[in-house]
Design an enzyme around this catalytic site. Structure first.
Site, short mmCIF file in Angstrom:
data_model
loop_
_atom_site.label_atom_id
_atom_site.label_comp_id
_atom_site.label_asym_id
_atom_site.label_seq_id
_atom_site.Cartn_x
_atom_site.Cartn_y
_atom_site.Cartn_z
N MET A 170 38.63 37.51 47.02
CA MET A 170 37.95 38.33 46.56
C MET A 170 37.76 39.43 47.59
SD MET A 170 35.28 36.50 43.78
CE MET A 170 34.11 36.15 44.95
N HIS B 109 40.12 33.14 55.59
CA HIS B 109 41.18 33.90 54.62
C HIS B 109 42.47 34.15 55.48
CE1 HIS B 109 37.74 35.85 52.68
NE2 HIS B 109 38.33 35.30 51.69
O1 PAF Z 1 37.25 31.54 46.10
C1 PAF Z 1 37.43 32.64 45.85
O2 PAF Z 1 37.23 33.82 46.46
C2 PAF Z 1 37.53 32.82 44.23
O3 PAF Z 1 36.65 31.96 43.17
C3 PAF Z 1 38.95 32.98 43.82
C4 PAF Z 1 39.58 31.67 43.75
C5 PAF Z 1 39.52 33.98 44.43
C6 PAF Z 1 38.83 33.10 41.96
O4 PAF Z 1 38.20 34.38 41.94
#
Ligand code: PAF
Length: 290
Positions: free
Chosen positions: A30, A37
């Protein structure tokens, strides 16, 4: 790095990659990237010909009183960081492209959701599985990379992949932490300075719980109680839950005789933080879940 903003273009691109036998690694996010990330993107790069990262703040997984509007956003910086991490394609669809109208199909999840975040956030995991099913069909990944901070998400997505036969392997990687132990999260930016200092006690309390198991404690209720007490004493937050359950089944256990998760969620003024540890019967930490 290529930036793609529409479903049509992304799906055409993925089909082309598939036909030329390229493997695709997906890191669904997100946005508002942190090192957690970036570690997923770097790992995906080692493992796949093409790394696709998606950024989409999925309205379907936020409840009416949750932080959809306050969820941090910084597209410009995310583009820079993704490029540096070696991402090949950044997919950033718009809400109207993903959800042009109310969905006619709904997900129902029968297991692993009536506990932890699933209980506190009704509809959350149904929203997660809906968006992931769409992303899997648009991006056609061979592997999808998730962080273990979202351990319940991993348990539920594994069930999705298995039950619906997505030809896609879930790779779970360890939670990346700040130097003091706080799990990295996009939401940490919404903590006040005082809360930020207190927030480390989620991790410290979980570690204390794990230590009790190493020292021979087998009673989940005693461990949950001690962990909760520490968080309540050391932070101004409100404990949403402290739970010890089997993992990945997420069932209550009366004694620790299998792999378990010790997880917590705590509400601070403008952020709800989660963290967990997964460990074996002797308390030894499980770093990689399969
Ligand atoms: O973990 C996240 O950031 C969200 O739940 C995902 C997997 C991108 C789904 O919107």
């Amino acid at each position: 790095m290529e930036i793609i903003r529409t479903i049509d273009k992304m799906q055409t691109k993925s089909l082309g990659l598939l036909r030329s036998n390229k493997t695709i690694g997906l890191v669904p996010t997100m946005g508002f990237f942190h090192e957690g990330h970036l570690s997923l993107m770097k790992e995906a790069k080692k493992d796949s010909d093409i790394v696709v990262t998606s950024i989409f703040i999925n309205p379907l997984q936020f409840g009416p009183n949750e932080d959809y509007e306050q969820y941090p956003r910084n597209e410009e910086n995310d583009i820079k960081l993704a490029e540096q991490a070696g991402v090949d394609i950044l997919f950033m669809p718009g809400v109207r492209d993903m959800y042009p109208r109310k969905m006619m199909i709904d997900m129902t999840i029968n297991e692993r959701v009536n506990v932890l975040c699933g209980r506190s956030r009704p509809g959350h995991f149904e929203g997660v599985l809906t968006v992931l099913s769409k992303l899997f069909n648009i991006i056609l990944p061979d592997k999808t990379f998730f962080g273990m901070k979202d351990a319940q998400q991993i348990a539920v997505v594994n069930a999705l992949i298995h039950d619906l036969n997505f030809p896609n392997e879930l790779i779970a990687l360890p939670t990346v932490r700040e130097e003091d132990g706080l799990a990295k999260s996009s939401r940490n930016v919404n903590l006040s300075k005082i809360e930020r200092n207190e927030a480390v006690w989620l991790y410290k309390a979980l570690k204390h719980g794990q230590r009790l198991v190493v020292d021979g404690e087998k009673n989940p209720a005693i461990i949950e109680k001690e962990v909760k007490k520490i968080i309540e004493n050391k932070t101004s937050g409100t404990v949403d839950y402290v739970e010890l359950l089997s993992y990945p089944e997420l069932q209550d256990v009366s004694t620790i005789d299998q792999q378990v998760i010790l997880a917590t969620a705590v509400f601070f003024e403008s952020a709800r933080l989660i963290d967990n540890l997964i460990f074996d019967t002797d308390g030894s930490l499980v770093k990689h879940i399969k």
